[in-house]
Motif scaffolding. Structure first.
Motif, PDB file in Angstrom:
ATOM      1  N   TYR A 200       1.037  -1.239  -0.030  1.00 16.85           N
ATOM      2  CA  TYR A 200      -0.068  -0.089  -0.175  1.00 16.85           C
ATOM      3  C   TYR A 200       0.951   1.140  -0.044  1.00 16.85           C
ATOM      4  O   TYR A 200       0.363   2.407  -0.699  1.00 16.85           O
ATOM      5  CB  TYR A 200      -1.040   0.016   1.226  1.00 16.85           C
ATOM      6  N   LEU A 201       2.104   1.185   0.586  1.00 21.99           N
ATOM      7  CA  LEU A 201       2.878   2.358   0.523  1.00 21.99           C
ATOM      8  C   LEU A 201       3.268   2.636  -0.913  1.00 21.99           C
ATOM      9  O   LEU A 201       3.551   3.931  -1.199  1.00 21.99           O
ATOM     10  CB  LEU A 201       4.169   2.168   1.780  1.00 21.99           C
ATOM     11  N   ALA A 202       3.731   1.528  -1.510  1.00 19.27           N
ATOM     12  CA  ALA A 202       4.148   1.884  -2.824  1.00 19.27           C
ATOM     13  C   ALA A 202       3.162   2.363  -3.828  1.00 19.27           C
ATOM     14  O   ALA A 202       3.212   3.311  -4.526  1.00 19.27           O
ATOM     15  CB  ALA A 202       4.847   0.325  -3.630  1.00 19.27           C
ATOM     16  N   ALA A 203       2.005   1.765  -3.533  1.00 22.33           N
ATOM     17  CA  ALA A 203       0.742   2.178  -4.384  1.00 22.33           C
ATOM     18  C   ALA A 203       0.198   3.703  -3.985  1.00 22.33           C
ATOM     19  O   ALA A 203      -0.026   4.304  -4.906  1.00 22.33           O
ATOM     20  CB  ALA A 203      -0.410   1.348  -4.092  1.00 22.33           C
ATOM     21  N   LEU A 204       0.425   3.969  -2.772  1.00 24.31           N
ATOM     22  CA  LEU A 204       0.173   5.410  -2.268  1.00 24.31           C
ATOM     23  C   LEU A 204       1.044   6.510  -2.914  1.00 24.31           C
ATOM     24  O   LEU A 204       0.773   7.357  -3.464  1.00 24.31           O
ATOM     25  CB  LEU A 204       0.122   5.590  -1.034  1.00 24.31           C
ATOM     26  N   ALA A 205       2.235   5.904  -3.065  1.00 27.05           N
ATOM     27  CA  ALA A 205       3.370   6.854  -3.680  1.00 27.05           C
ATOM     28  C   ALA A 205       3.059   7.133  -5.093  1.00 27.05           C
ATOM     29  O   ALA A 205       3.220   8.337  -5.449  1.00 27.05           O
ATOM     30  CB  ALA A 205       4.733   6.258  -3.667  1.00 27.05           C
ATOM     31  N   SER A 235      -3.564   8.345 -14.460  1.00 24.43           N
ATOM     32  CA  SER A 235      -4.322  10.013 -14.375  1.00 24.43           C
ATOM     33  C   SER A 235      -4.780  10.047 -13.165  1.00 24.43           C
ATOM     34  O   SER A 235      -4.835   9.213 -12.287  1.00 24.43           O
ATOM     35  CB  SER A 235      -5.274  10.117 -15.150  1.00 24.43           C
ATOM     36  N   ARG A 236      -4.970  11.395 -12.659  1.00 21.55           N
ATOM     37  CA  ARG A 236      -5.306  11.909 -11.516  1.00 21.55           C
ATOM     38  C   ARG A 236      -6.738  11.215 -11.289  1.00 21.55           C
ATOM     39  O   ARG A 236      -7.178  10.785  -9.891  1.00 21.55           O
ATOM     40  CB  ARG A 236      -5.605  13.334 -11.410  1.00 21.55           C
ATOM     41  N   TRP A 242      -8.923   4.866  -7.217  1.00 20.49           N
ATOM     42  CA  TRP A 242      -8.052   3.845  -6.634  1.00 20.49           C
ATOM     43  C   TRP A 242      -8.276   4.226  -5.011  1.00 20.49           C
ATOM     44  O   TRP A 242      -8.258   3.138  -4.270  1.00 20.49           O
ATOM     45  CB  TRP A 242      -6.762   3.496  -7.074  1.00 20.49           C
ATOM     46  N   LEU A 243      -7.914   5.473  -4.802  1.00 26.67           N
ATOM     47  CA  LEU A 243      -7.883   5.761  -3.334  1.00 26.67           C
ATOM     48  C   LEU A 243      -9.397   5.693  -2.855  1.00 26.67           C
ATOM     49  O   LEU A 243      -9.345   5.205  -1.522  1.00 26.67           O
ATOM     50  CB  LEU A 243      -7.091   7.098  -3.275  1.00 26.67           C
ATOM     51  N   GLU A 244     -10.261   6.093  -3.491  1.00 30.30           N
ATOM     52  CA  GLU A 244     -11.377   5.794  -2.773  1.00 30.30           C
ATOM     53  C   GLU A 244     -11.880   4.411  -2.503  1.00 30.30           C
ATOM     54  O   GLU A 244     -12.544   4.039  -1.659  1.00 30.30           O
ATOM     55  CB  GLU A 244     -12.640   6.417  -3.680  1.00 30.30           C
ATOM     56  N   ASN A 245     -11.417   3.528  -3.706  1.00 32.64           N
ATOM     57  CA  ASN A 245     -11.834   2.041  -3.412  1.00 32.64           C
ATOM     58  C   ASN A 245     -11.091   1.501  -2.346  1.00 32.64           C
ATOM     59  O   ASN A 245     -11.633   0.540  -1.616  1.00 32.64           O
ATOM     60  CB  ASN A 245     -11.721   1.276  -4.707  1.00 32.64           C
ATOM     61  N   GLU A 246     -10.043   1.965  -1.918  1.00 40.07           N
ATOM     62  CA  GLU A 246      -9.079   1.304  -0.918  1.00 40.07           C
ATOM     63  C   GLU A 246      -9.100   1.911   0.189  1.00 40.07           C
ATOM     64  O   GLU A 246      -8.199   1.230   1.071  1.00 40.07           O
ATOM     65  CB  GLU A 246      -7.568   1.208  -1.590  1.00 40.07           C
TER      66      GLU A 246
END
Length: 313
Positions: A200-205, A235-236, A242-246
């Protein structure tokens, strides 16, 4: 001809009827009929909680109702209290030689050893649903291998499939998987949580690279990006989706990491989620963690808390 199977049938049947969890009201009706008690003698609120603790699984509901039927001195409240107090919820869902766990065992024993290990790791996942990327991090395998494992577990009725190529364990199957994995000791859980938090840290970056202005994104810790595969976010809009889903899954991972005293991961993940939460909120439900599992919230939703080492979250 009626053909039944513990695995999903891929043949061209005339009629295909999956046996899934029951709706709550049907679960209550089934419990009342099988308990042998008059419906007006049972507290409906207690019954609703009982069938909920069974995950609305027909077998679990029937076994729990059978226990009440075979113990005339028990009330539904007595049964509820036993189930709530039990550390081993699956152990309470039995009647004679029949048990929910024994049914799960039949499917689990048919799995190859590497698939058994992957299933056990799923029991340590703090979130509610996951995709192949989170599964790969948990199982320490490639995303392609994780997809294969998840598809096989779905065919074996050990996980449920949800829209968006996501999967979820039934509550009782999560307890079962966690019980199997606990045999390996606490370190197995710590490693699984570390792996999924690192993912998750890598995906958040990657996501923050799209939603923050140039140069403002906090990079993942050195070496993290090379350890895991992250979903495509070009894209933004894709990053925000992705952030909303996760969101719920990431926050659940932060809570679990905090409970396991993985304080560095807690701080890094909280910082990585901050840009999104500042934009999306909701402010009243935003919680902050410190090293003592305390939470603070002001009227605006935020209260700075000093964690270990004097870092303010």
């Amino acid at each position: 001809m009626l053909v039944t199977s513990r695995k999903r049938l891929a043949a061209y049947e005339e009629v295909f009827l999956p046996v899934a969890a029951l709706p709550p009201e049907h679960s209550v009706d089934l419990f009342v009929r099988l308990s042998g008690r008059p419906a007006d003698s049972l507290d409906h609120a207690v019954l609703a909680e009982l069938v909920g603790l069974c995950g609305y699984l027909p077998l679990g509901v029937s076994l729990l109702a059978a226990r009440l039927r075979h113990h005339p001195s028990w009330s539904a409240e007595d049964l509820r209290a036993r189930l709530v107090a039990a550390r081993d919820r699956l152990g309470e869902l039995r009647a004679g030689e029949r048990a929910v766990a024994a049914t799960f065992d039949l499917s689990y024993r048919d799995l190859a050893p590497e698939r058994q290990r992957f299933f056990q790791r799923l029991g340590f996942y703090p979130g509610t649903d996951l995709d192949a990327y989170a599964g790969a991090a948990l199982g320490s395998v490639s995303v392609a291998a994780a997809r294969e494992q998840l598809d096989a577990l779905y065919d074996a009725h050990l996980i449920d499939e949800h829209p968006g190529s996501r999967y979820r364990l039934h509550d009782l199957l999560r307890d079962y998987a966690r019980g199997l994995a606990d045999e390996g000791g606490t370190m197995e859980q710590v490693q699984a949580v570390q792996h999924v938090c690192t993912y998750y840290l890598a995906a958040l970056a990657v996501a923050n690279g799209h939603i923050l202005r140039s140069g403002a994104a906090a990079p993942a810790p050195p070496g993290v990006a090379a350890q895991v595969e992250t979903p495509p976010m070009e894209s933004r809009t894709a990053a925000l989706g992705w952030l909303e889903n996760e969101r719920a899954n990431v926050l659940a991972c932060i809570r679990r990491a905090n409970n396991l005293a993985l304080h560095e991961l807690v701080i890094r993940m909280a910082a990585a989620m901050a840009p999104f939460l500042r934009q999306a909120g909701p402010w009243p439900s935003t919680s902050r963690w410190d090293s003592r599992s305390s939470m603070g919230r002001s009227s605006t939703g935020w209260t700075p808390i000093r964690a270990e080492g004097g870092v303010r979250l």
